[in-house]
Design an enzyme around this catalytic site. Structure first.
Site, short mmCIF file in Angstrom:
data_model
loop_
_atom_site.label_atom_id
_atom_site.label_comp_id
_atom_site.label_asym_id
_atom_site.label_seq_id
_atom_site.Cartn_x
_atom_site.Cartn_y
_atom_site.Cartn_z
N GLN A 77 0.84 -1.21 0.00
CA GLN A 77 0.00 0.00 0.00
C GLN A 77 0.87 1.25 0.00
O GLN A 77 1.89 1.31 0.72
CB GLN A 77 -0.89 -0.01 1.24
CG GLN A 77 -1.69 1.29 1.43
CD GLN A 77 -2.99 1.08 2.17
OE1 GLN A 77 -3.94 0.54 1.62
NE2 GLN A 77 -3.01 1.52 3.39
N HIS A 149 1.77 12.45 2.58
CA HIS A 149 0.79 12.00 3.57
C HIS A 149 1.01 12.75 4.90
O HIS A 149 1.48 12.16 5.88
CB HIS A 149 0.96 10.49 3.76
CG HIS A 149 -0.24 9.79 4.31
ND1 HIS A 149 -0.69 9.97 5.59
CD2 HIS A 149 -1.09 8.91 3.73
CE1 HIS A 149 -1.75 9.21 5.79
NE2 HIS A 149 -2.02 8.58 4.68
N ASP A 193 -12.37 9.55 5.36
CA ASP A 193 -11.37 9.16 4.35
C ASP A 193 -11.86 9.73 3.03
O ASP A 193 -12.55 9.06 2.27
CB ASP A 193 -11.24 7.63 4.29
CG ASP A 193 -9.94 7.22 3.60
OD1 ASP A 193 -9.60 6.04 3.61
OD2 ASP A 193 -9.27 8.12 3.03
N GLU A 246 -3.49 15.72 2.90
CA GLU A 246 -2.48 15.07 2.07
C GLU A 246 -2.55 15.54 0.61
O GLU A 246 -3.39 15.07 -0.16
CB GLU A 246 -2.68 13.56 2.15
CG GLU A 246 -2.84 13.04 3.57
CD GLU A 246 -3.49 11.69 3.61
OE1 GLU A 246 -3.51 10.99 2.57
OE2 GLU A 246 -4.00 11.30 4.68
O1 TA6 Z 1 -4.63 8.75 3.77
C1 TA6 Z 1 -5.68 7.97 3.40
C2 TA6 Z 1 -5.31 6.49 3.39
O2 TA6 Z 1 -5.23 6.04 2.07
C3 TA6 Z 1 -6.34 5.74 4.20
O3 TA6 Z 1 -7.21 5.01 3.37
C4 TA6 Z 1 -5.50 4.85 5.12
O4 TA6 Z 1 -5.18 3.65 4.48
C5 TA6 Z 1 -4.29 5.76 5.32
O5 TA6 Z 1 -4.01 6.23 4.02
C6 TA6 Z 1 -3.11 5.15 6.04
O6 TA6 Z 1 -2.53 4.14 5.26
P1 TA6 Z 1 -1.30 3.33 5.92
O7 TA6 Z 1 -0.85 2.37 4.85
O8 TA6 Z 1 -0.23 4.35 6.27
O9 TA6 Z 1 -1.85 2.68 7.16
#
Ligand code: TA6
Length: 272
Positions: A77, A149, A193, A246
């Site tokens: 992710q 972020h 979100d 972000e």
């Molecule tokens: O910032 C939004 C997002 O995409 C959320 O959906 C959540 O997943 C967040 O990022 C944090 O992601 P992470 O992989 O750092 O836990």
């Protein structure tokens, strides 16, 4: 002044403002004003070999979960940038005008080639982050998403985001329904979100912190709220201590032409 301490680079401006950048992900982990007030959230439970929970992690070349197909489908992710060890390439300047450093990272060999350069500049009232993406291929375009972020240290029940009124957002807590924002101040004080599309480049927190962005058309506002109890790297009640705003290019993939560069920038200005 610039000082190095293991995997951390400390920048101190003549006004007393300071910032710290970790080479893990080129993540800014601290930004303090001249009175020593911290402006960024950092979890007490950050875990080794995981992305830093807090500060300003970089999401690249994807935002969110990997696509089901294509060259990025095996990525974690938010991609590889925030979990990679970047090279510290040294100072750019160190004066009353600003203290600035550069870090760089090359894409993993099995992925479309990309050369990343990240500059962090601390000045009297501002912290500027600039992500440069270079496509070294002479034949292939480079598809990517990019996002900073940013975890602003603030109580989401008291501090909201100004400047999103009228923007369309995808509400990821509700199967990404498209919603038009009608609020002058957006409070992410419960599970939030939201991916705001094509937003204003000038945003502000209601505590006076200003956010200016360039080439980041989209803005994500996030608070996991109580769901963060399941996040091993989030300390207790941490979700009530930050407002995530972000800047990113996340609604689609940018296609960088061969031998071309892209620059995305965020400027955080301290209230005077
Ligand atoms: O910032 C939004 C997002 O995409 C959320 O959906 C959540 O997943 C967040 O990022 C944090 O992601 P992470 O992989 O750092 O836990």
């Amino acid at each position: 002044m610039i000082s190095l301490e293991n995997d951390k680079i400390h920048l101190i401006h003549s006004t007393g403002n300071s910032t710290t950048v970790s080479t893990l992900g080129a993540t800014i982990t601290s930004f303090k004003d001249s009175h020593g007030n911290q402006l960024l959230f950092l979890s007490n439970n950050c875990q080794p070999n995981k992305a830093i929970r807090g500060g300003i992690p970089i999401a690249f070349p994807i935002f969110g979960k990997p696509p089901s197909d294509g060259p990025y489908k095996q990525l974690p992710q938010h991609g590889y940038a925030r979990i990679s060890n970047w090279s510290y390439d040294g100072p750019i300047m160190d004066s009353d005008d600003g203290v600035s450093i550069k870090l760089s990272l090359n894409s993993p060999p099995q992925l479309p080639p990309a050369t990343l350069t990240y500059t962090v500049t601390l000045s009297a009232h501002q912290l500027t982050s600039t992500l440069h993406v270079h496509n070294p291929s002479s034949t292939q375009s480079l598809p990517f998403q990019a996002l900073l972020h940013t975890y602003h240290l603030a109580n989401p029940h008291n501090v909201g985001v100004i400047g999103l009124n009228g923007a369309t957002y995808l509400d990821k807590t509700a199967s990404s329904n498209k919603v038009i924002e009608s609020r002058d101040i957006v409070h992410a004080n419960n599970l939030t979100d939201s991916v705001y599309l094509s937003t204003n480049d000038h945003l502000q927190l209601s505590n006076g912190v200003k956010i200016r962005k360039h080439n980041f058309p989209d803005t994500v506002v996030w608070n996991p709220s109580e769901s963060a109890k399941n996040m091993s790297d989030m300390h207790k009640n941490g979700w009530n201590q930050f407002v995530c705003v972000e800047p990113g290019h996340v609604n689609d993939f940018y296609s960088l032409e061969p031998n071309c560069q892209w620059i995305g920038m965020q400027v955080i200005t301290i209230p005077q």
